[in-house]
Design a protein around this motif. Structure first.
Motif, mmCIF file in Angstrom:
data_model
loop_
_atom_site.group_PDB
_atom_site.id
_atom_site.type_symbol
_atom_site.label_atom_id
_atom_site.label_comp_id
_atom_site.label_asym_id
_atom_site.label_seq_id
_atom_site.Cartn_x
_atom_site.Cartn_y
_atom_site.Cartn_z
ATOM 1 N N MET A 40 0.850 -1.193 0.000
ATOM 2 C CA MET A 40 0.000 0.000 0.000
ATOM 3 C C MET A 40 0.889 1.248 0.000
ATOM 4 S SD MET A 40 -2.898 -1.663 0.459
ATOM 5 C CE MET A 40 -4.237 -0.782 1.247
ATOM 6 N N ILE A 41 0.342 2.342 -0.548
ATOM 7 C CA ILE A 41 1.157 3.555 -0.637
ATOM 8 C C ILE A 41 1.255 4.232 0.731
ATOM 9 C CG2 ILE A 41 1.307 5.850 -1.677
ATOM 10 C CD1 ILE A 41 -0.022 4.404 -4.175
ATOM 11 N N LYS A 42 2.505 4.440 1.130
ATOM 12 C CA LYS A 42 2.751 5.057 2.438
ATOM 13 C C LYS A 42 3.151 6.503 2.269
ATOM 14 C CE LYS A 42 5.163 4.435 6.758
ATOM 15 N NZ LYS A 42 4.052 4.885 7.588
ATOM 16 N N ASP A 43 3.868 6.802 1.190
ATOM 17 C CA ASP A 43 4.340 8.178 1.008
ATOM 18 C C ASP A 43 4.743 8.380 -0.450
ATOM 19 O OD1 ASP A 43 4.940 10.733 1.837
ATOM 20 O OD2 ASP A 43 6.315 10.089 3.427
ATOM 21 N N LEU A 44 4.594 9.613 -0.909
ATOM 22 C CA LEU A 44 5.068 9.994 -2.248
ATOM 23 C C LEU A 44 5.489 11.450 -2.173
ATOM 24 C CD1 LEU A 44 5.337 9.613 -5.386
ATOM 25 C CD2 LEU A 44 2.994 10.434 -5.554
ATOM 26 N N GLY A 45 6.682 11.737 -2.691
ATOM 27 C CA GLY A 45 7.139 13.125 -2.682
ATOM 28 C C GLY A 45 8.416 13.253 -3.484
ATOM 29 N N ALA A 46 9.022 14.442 -3.398
ATOM 30 C CA ALA A 46 10.299 14.668 -4.073
ATOM 31 C C ALA A 46 11.363 13.809 -3.392
ATOM 32 C CB ALA A 46 10.670 16.143 -3.996
ATOM 33 N N TYR A 47 12.223 13.224 -4.182
ATOM 34 C CA TYR A 47 13.268 12.354 -3.630
ATOM 35 C C TYR A 47 14.086 13.089 -2.572
ATOM 36 C CZ TYR A 47 17.599 9.744 -3.347
ATOM 37 O OH TYR A 47 18.690 9.060 -2.875
ATOM 38 N N VAL A 377 -2.081 8.341 -0.363
ATOM 39 C CA VAL A 377 -1.609 7.515 0.756
ATOM 40 C C VAL A 377 -2.718 6.559 1.188
ATOM 41 C CG1 VAL A 377 -0.886 7.580 3.184
ATOM 42 C CG2 VAL A 377 0.076 9.216 1.536
ATOM 43 N N GLY A 378 -2.358 5.300 1.362
ATOM 44 C CA GLY A 378 -3.320 4.282 1.782
ATOM 45 C C GLY A 378 -3.908 3.497 0.623
ATOM 46 N N LYS A 379 -3.627 3.930 -0.612
ATOM 47 C CA LYS A 379 -4.178 3.188 -1.755
ATOM 48 C C LYS A 379 -3.306 1.973 -2.104
ATOM 49 C CE LYS A 379 -6.873 6.893 -3.675
ATOM 50 N NZ LYS A 379 -7.417 7.490 -4.878
#
Ligand code: GUN
Ligand code: ZN
Length: 441
Positions: A40-47, A377-379
């Motif tokens: 599940m997606i926990k985080d997404l952002g700039a590296y 997040v959570g998907k």
């Protein structure tokens, strides 16, 4: 499974670009990091922003690639793989001459299993991670599909076809049989892991009123299952429906009288819909699967996308390949043909809008946008890794794979849609796990 991290460019949608300015509906990280926990997606952002927080997590390096949410095909027939490229006919003749004979083979479960494998391999090769799928009239065809999709942990929706008239004997059930068989399949497969069930009367021509009524009864008994059928595809079909249902006020009304027009109802095509029918679909919060390659191949006509996505009476729209009436499994090719269908009506389909229809738009049409469709997040982390330089021509057209502005990104996405196909799918991941990798197969 634990933690996983992927470094790449990421593009997804956080709103509908048909109604919100594109700059506010598109989310893009040129150098991003996506972190997963147990698929599940926990985080997404700039590296640069996230690398410190997740320093312990090993990173899969997909730099120079573009990661999108997995494509969502809102209308496809798994038993029609061998019907692709059938020459010369329009809908009703095409069904009788090519499609019904091919579907007859699915009484044999081992054949259905073989085709389900080929079909799901093909979806993975094309980056399609969720689909709304017709089986055949045989319950064992739906069983074979669900078993194979379950083995692969895919989020799929499917159903046994209901058809009790105007088809060969070897393909018909009865109103009561179809009800009982569908009910048993719902009880076994709906919400079994990631799988969901769609009550699937083929179309008004092949169901009696009694069968449609029993389809409506199933929806009452199981309110969160789907309804999946065809609607107003071809002029001759619409005429025949008017003859078969003289008490109806048009094609959609046949379904409406049976209680089939509601949320989670997905109608394929809608090419011949009247304005009042678009309005009814909007009010009912039903969805249309726009299937451009099929509508062109079968000579059905041009779907009025701009009308469907009007501000006054918006209808949920997803893209469908409609294999085997459609001509490609590729959602990139399908978006390409959608662009042309809109062009022929002297309107425009922007690259972001086209991509939205194949991802978050499809998830919304299927009421699955709380689970899939973008990288919220959570998907569930079903995603596709694209190679924007997949062919010599694409590499020439897109020498630098990474976009650094929205305008540059729009151009790259448009090139991908117009020149891309399965060759542009570098990898497909399901709940984070690698399900397909181009260079290894
Ligand atoms: N209408 C009824 N059945 C079908 C089918 O199999 N394909 C298409 N495109 N339209 C249909
Ligand atoms: Zn279809």
């Amino acid at each position: 499974m634990g933690f996983q991290a992927f470094r790449s460019s990421f593009l997804d949608f956080i709103a509908d670009p048909f109604f919100v300015p594109e700059a506010e509906s598109v989310r893009y990280f040129a150098d991003g990091l996506m972190v997963l926990e147990d698929g599940m997606i926990k985080d997404l952002g700039a590296y640069e922003d996230l690398k410190g927080t997740y320093a312990e997590v090993p990173i899969v390096d997909y730099r120079d690639r573009l990661i999108l949410p997995g494509f969502i095909d809102t209308h496809i027939h798994f038993p029609q793989v061998e019907v692709l490229a059938a020459y010369g006919e329009q809908l009703l003749e095409w069904l009788n001459k090519y499609t019904f004979p091919a579907e007859g083979k699915f009484h044999d479960k081992s054949y259905a299993q073989k085709v389900a494998t080929v079909f799901l391999d093909e979806l993975m090769r094309n980056g399609t991670t969720t689909a709304l799928v017709f089986a055949t009239v045989h319950p064992q065809s739906a069983e074979a599909f669900f078993e194979e999709a379950s083995r692969r942990n895919l989020r799929m929706i499917a159903g046994k076809v209901m058809m009790d008239r105007n088809a060969p004997d070897f393909l018909t059930d009865t109103a009561e049989n179809a009800y009982q068989e569908s009910k048993a399949l719902i009880q076994k497969w709906h919400n079994n892991g990631r799988l969901l069930y769609a009550v699937t009367p083929r179309f008004a021509i092949t169901s009696t009123n009694e069968q449609l009524r029993l389809a409506g009864k199933l929806l009452e008994e199981f309110p969160d299952v789907y309804l999946h059928t065809h609607l107003s595809e071809n002029v001759n079909e619409v005429e025949l429906v008017a003859q078969l249902f003289p008490d109806s006020n048009g094609y959609l009304d046949v379904y409406d009288q049976a209680g089939l027009v509601r949320e989670r109802s997905v109608f394929a095509h809608g090419v011949q819909l009247r304005d009042d029918e678009f309005q009814r679909l909007s009010a009912a919060k039903s969805a249309i699967a726009f299937c451009p390659t099929s509508n062109l191949f079968l000579g059905s006509g041009l779907f009025k996308l701009t009308k469907a996505k009007s501000a006054e009476h918006p209808v949920q729209v997803g893209l469908g390949t409609d294999v085997g009436g459609g001509t490609s499994f590729s959602m990139l090719r399908t978006a390409h043909e959608a662009y042309k269908v809109v062009q022929l009506q002297r309107e425009k389909l922007s690259p972001f809008k086209a991509l939205f229809l194949g991802t978050l738009g499809g998830a919304k049409a299927l009421y699955l946008d709380d689970k899939i469709g973008n990288f919220g997040v959570g998907k569930e982390a079903d995603f596709v890794v694209l190679d924007v330089k997949a062919t010599p021509l694409m590499a020439f057209r897109t020498p630098n794979p990474t976009a650094h502005s929205l305008a540059e990104l729009a151009e790259k996405v448009f090139t991908l849609i117009i020149l891309g196909d399965d060759r542009a799918i570098a990898a497909t991941h399901i709940m984070g796990e690698l399900a397909y990798q181009r260079d290894l197969t």
